[in-house]
Design a protein around this motif. Structure first.
Motif, mmCIF file in Angstrom:
data_model
loop_
_atom_site.group_PDB
_atom_site.id
_atom_site.type_symbol
_atom_site.label_atom_id
_atom_site.label_comp_id
_atom_site.label_asym_id
_atom_site.label_seq_id
_atom_site.Cartn_x
_atom_site.Cartn_y
_atom_site.Cartn_z
ATOM 1 N N UNK A 1 -6.110 -14.756 -6.805
ATOM 2 C CA UNK A 1 -6.887 -13.748 -6.090
ATOM 3 C C UNK A 1 -6.625 -12.363 -6.671
ATOM 4 N N UNK A 2 -7.683 -11.591 -6.788
ATOM 5 C CA UNK A 2 -7.517 -10.193 -7.166
ATOM 6 C C UNK A 2 -7.103 -9.362 -5.954
ATOM 7 N N UNK A 3 -7.703 -9.678 -4.826
ATOM 8 C CA UNK A 3 -7.397 -8.935 -3.604
ATOM 9 C C UNK A 3 -7.754 -9.791 -2.398
ATOM 10 N N UNK A 4 -7.112 -9.487 -1.269
ATOM 11 C CA UNK A 4 -7.378 -10.175 -0.005
ATOM 12 C C UNK A 4 -7.463 -9.126 1.094
ATOM 13 N N UNK A 5 -8.453 -9.294 1.977
ATOM 14 C CA UNK A 5 -8.667 -8.353 3.075
ATOM 15 C C UNK A 5 -8.458 -9.070 4.403
ATOM 16 N N UNK A 6 -7.651 -8.463 5.279
ATOM 17 C CA UNK A 6 -7.451 -8.977 6.631
ATOM 18 C C UNK A 6 -7.965 -7.939 7.620
ATOM 19 N N UNK A 7 -8.864 -8.385 8.505
ATOM 20 C CA UNK A 7 -9.423 -7.476 9.499
ATOM 21 C C UNK A 7 -8.378 -7.127 10.551
ATOM 22 N N UNK A 8 -8.681 -6.073 11.305
ATOM 23 C CA UNK A 8 -7.804 -5.672 12.394
ATOM 24 C C UNK A 8 -7.976 -4.201 12.699
ATOM 25 N N UNK A 9 -7.324 -3.752 13.775
ATOM 26 C CA UNK A 9 -7.377 -2.333 14.116
ATOM 27 C C UNK A 9 -6.828 -1.494 12.968
ATOM 28 N N UNK A 10 -5.866 -2.052 12.260
ATOM 29 C CA UNK A 10 -5.328 -1.420 11.057
ATOM 30 C C UNK A 10 -5.469 -2.444 9.926
ATOM 31 N N UNK A 11 -6.632 -2.456 9.259
ATOM 32 C CA UNK A 11 -6.898 -3.497 8.261
ATOM 33 C C UNK A 11 -5.832 -3.526 7.169
ATOM 34 N N UNK A 12 -5.559 -4.728 6.687
ATOM 35 C CA UNK A 12 -4.603 -4.887 5.590
ATOM 36 C C UNK A 12 -5.358 -5.285 4.330
ATOM 37 N N UNK A 13 -4.989 -4.643 3.239
ATOM 38 C CA UNK A 13 -5.637 -4.900 1.956
ATOM 39 C C UNK A 13 -4.553 -5.223 0.941
ATOM 40 N N UNK A 14 -4.534 -6.488 0.499
ATOM 41 C CA UNK A 14 -3.512 -6.970 -0.419
ATOM 42 C C UNK A 14 -4.067 -6.972 -1.839
ATOM 43 N N UNK A 15 -3.355 -6.338 -2.753
ATOM 44 C CA UNK A 15 -3.782 -6.240 -4.144
ATOM 45 C C UNK A 15 -2.835 -7.031 -5.039
#
Length: 409
Positions: free
Chosen positions: A117-131
Motif C-alpha cells: 500500500x502507498x497509503x491507507x485512510x481511516x475515517x473518524x472525528x480525527x481521521x488517520x492517514x498512514x503513509x
C-alpha cells in the motif's frame, strides 16, 4: 446497472428501461450477450466503471476547470503559489491543522502484508492517514496533496487504500480521480506549467533538458508530470493526445493505464493476451531500462527519457511520442514507462517546433506481434508469431475459394 453513471453522460436509466419495454426480446438478447462477454473475459464491475471514467475524461479532453479553480484558490488562500516546489511540510501542516488529520509514517512498514500500500485512510472525528515510508518524499507529497483534495472538496465516497482494494461505485472512481486531479493542479499550477511548456515546445531541436528540469522544479515523478500535461495541453495548446503507462514484469509488457484522446489505434481489452509492438516508445523505453539495469546501472541515469516519431505500418498515421522509464519504488524489479503522444500534422509542427527535427528517429510500428506482417528479417524485436494475422489470411483465402466455387457451379 445501478452503478453505471448515466447522469454523467446526460442519459437517463429510463432510456434503458424504455428499450426493455419496447423490444424486450431484443433487449434481453443484447443484455445476455454483454453479460456473456463479461464472463468470458473475466470482466468485473471495476473494469466497466474505469472504462466509464476514461470515456468521461476523454469527452472533456481531460480538463476540468472547476477543479483547476478550486486548487488555485486553495493554493492562493494558503500561500502555496508563491514559489515552486510546494513544500511537503506546508501540506502536512494544512492537513493536520485545518482538517484535523493525524499522520502516521511508520505503521505500514511494521506490517509486511501492508507493504504494497502507498497509503491507507481511516475515517473518524480525527481521521488517520498512514503513509508508506518506503516511498520517495515526492510521492508522499502527492498523496498528502490528494488527501487535501478529498478534504477540501468534501469528497466522501472514496477509496480508503492506495492502490484501492475494491471499487464499489462510479462515484468512488470519479472522486478518486477528482482528488488526484486536485493534487496535480496544486503541485503543478496551470499557469506555470503552461509557461514552461511554451518554452519547451519553442525549441527548434529535441532537447529533453527542459522536461527533466520540470521534474525538479515541481518535485514530481515522470508519471505525475506527464499525466498533468495530459490535463493542460489539450485546453492550453489545442492538441489532443494519448497517455500510456506500461509495466515490464519479467519481460511481459502490460498496459496499465491509458487515455486516448487522439484515437490512437490501440488494441485493448481484458481478454487480450497479445504482445504489444516492441517498437512503440513505451516498450522500447522498458527494454532500454532492462538493458541499463542488466549492465549494472546505478540509477544515476534515471529516469530514462526519449522521443520518437511512430508511424503505423498499415495506415501510415504518425505520432510524436515523448516518454520516461524508471523502476517502481515498491516493486523495484518492475520497470515502468509513461509516454504522451501527439498526432503529426501541420498544426502540431506550428506548436511544437522540434517536431520537425530530422534527428528524431522515425520508427515503423504496428499493433501487436500477433497481427503484424513484418518478417523476422524486417523486425528484430518480434516476441510472438503472427498467429492472428495468419488466421485472418486463412479466412480471406476460404472466402475467396468459396466465391470461386460458387462461380463454377
Amino acid at each position: 446497472l445501478r452503478q453505471f453513471p448515466f447522469d454523467e453522460f446526460d442519459l437517463d436509466i429510463a432510456d434503458l428501461v424504455g428499450l426493455f419495454t419496447r423490444a424486450p426480446d431484443k433487449a434481453s438478447a443484447l443484455l445476455h450477450a454483454v453479460l456473456e462477454i463479461a464472463r468470458q473475459y473475466d470482466m468485473k464491475d471495476e473494469h466497466f466503471l474505469r472504462a466509464a471514467l476514461r470515456s468521461y475524461q476523454e469527452i472533456h479532453d481531460n480538463y476540468f476547470p472547476e477543479i483547476e479553480e478550486s486548487a488555485a484558490a486553495f493554493a492562493k488562500q494558503h500561500g502555496l503559489d508563491s514559489a515552486m516546489p510546494v513544500q511537503y511540510e506546508a501540506l502536512t501542516e494544512l492537513l493536520q491543522t485545518n482538517f484535523n488529520y493525524r499522520l502516521d509514517h511508520t505503521s505500514l512498514s511494521k506490517q509486511p502484508a501492508l507493504a504494497g500500500y502507498r497509503a491507507v485512510f481511516f475515517e473518524g472525528a480525527k481521521p488517520r492517514f498512514l503513509l508508506n515510508p518506503t516511498l520517495y518524499p515526492l510521492q508522499r507529497k502527492f498523496l498528502v496533496a490528494r488527501e487535501l483534495g478529498y478534504a477540501h472538496m468534501k469528497l466522501k465516497e472514496r477509496s480508503h487504500t492506495s492502490t484501492p482494494d475494491r471499487v464499489g461505485s462510479f462515484r468512488q472512481v470519479l472522486n478518486d480521480f477528482k482528488a488526484s486531479y486536485f493534487a496535480g493542479a496544486l503541485l503543478m499550477p496551470k499557469a506555470r506549467i503552461v509557461a514552461d511548456l511554451s518554452q519547451f515546445f519553442a525549441q527548434a531541436t529535441w532537447n529533453p533538458a527542459p522536461l527533466l528540469a520540470m521534474l525538479q522544479t515541481y518535485d514530481v515523478t515522470p508519471e505525475m508530470l506527464l499525466y498533468r500535461l495530459s490535463e493542460v495541453i489539450p485546453q492550453a495548446f489545442g492538441m489532443r493526445l494519448h497517455f500510456l503507462r506500461f509495466h515490464n514484469t519479467g519481460g511481459e509488457h502490460q498496459l496499465i493505464k491509458r487515455l486516448n484522446m487522439n484515437k490512437l489505434l490501440l488494441p485493448s481489452g481484458i481478454g487480450l493476451h497479445e504482445h504489444y509492438c516492441r517498437r512503440w516508445l513505451s516498450s522500447r523505453l522498458l527494454s532500454d531500462l532492462a538493458d541499463y539495469r542488466e549492465q549494472g546501472g546505478n540509477g544515476a541515469g534515471l529516469p530514462l527519457v526519449d522521443v520518437q516519431i511512430s508511424e503505423f505500418l498499415t495506415h501510415r498515421d504518425r505520432f510524436l511520442c515523448i516518454g520516461f522509464a524508471r523502476p517502481l519504488v515498491l516493486a523495484p524489479n518492475v520497470g515502468s514507462s509513461v509516454i504522451i503522444g501527439f498526432q503529426m500534422n501541420a498544426e502540431l509542427n506550428k506548436t511544437i517546433r522540434f517536431a520537425a527535427d530530422p534527428a528524431i528517429p522515425v520508427t515503423i510500428i504496428n499493433e501487436t506481434c500477433e497481427r503484424c506482417p513484418l518478417t523476422s528479417a524486417e523486425c528484430g524485436v518480434r516476441t510472438a508469431p503472427p498467429i492472428i494475422l495468419q488466421q485472418e489470411q486463412l479466412k480471406a483465402e476460404r472466402k475467396q475459394a468459396l466465391k470461386q466455387l460458387q462461380a463454377q457451379l
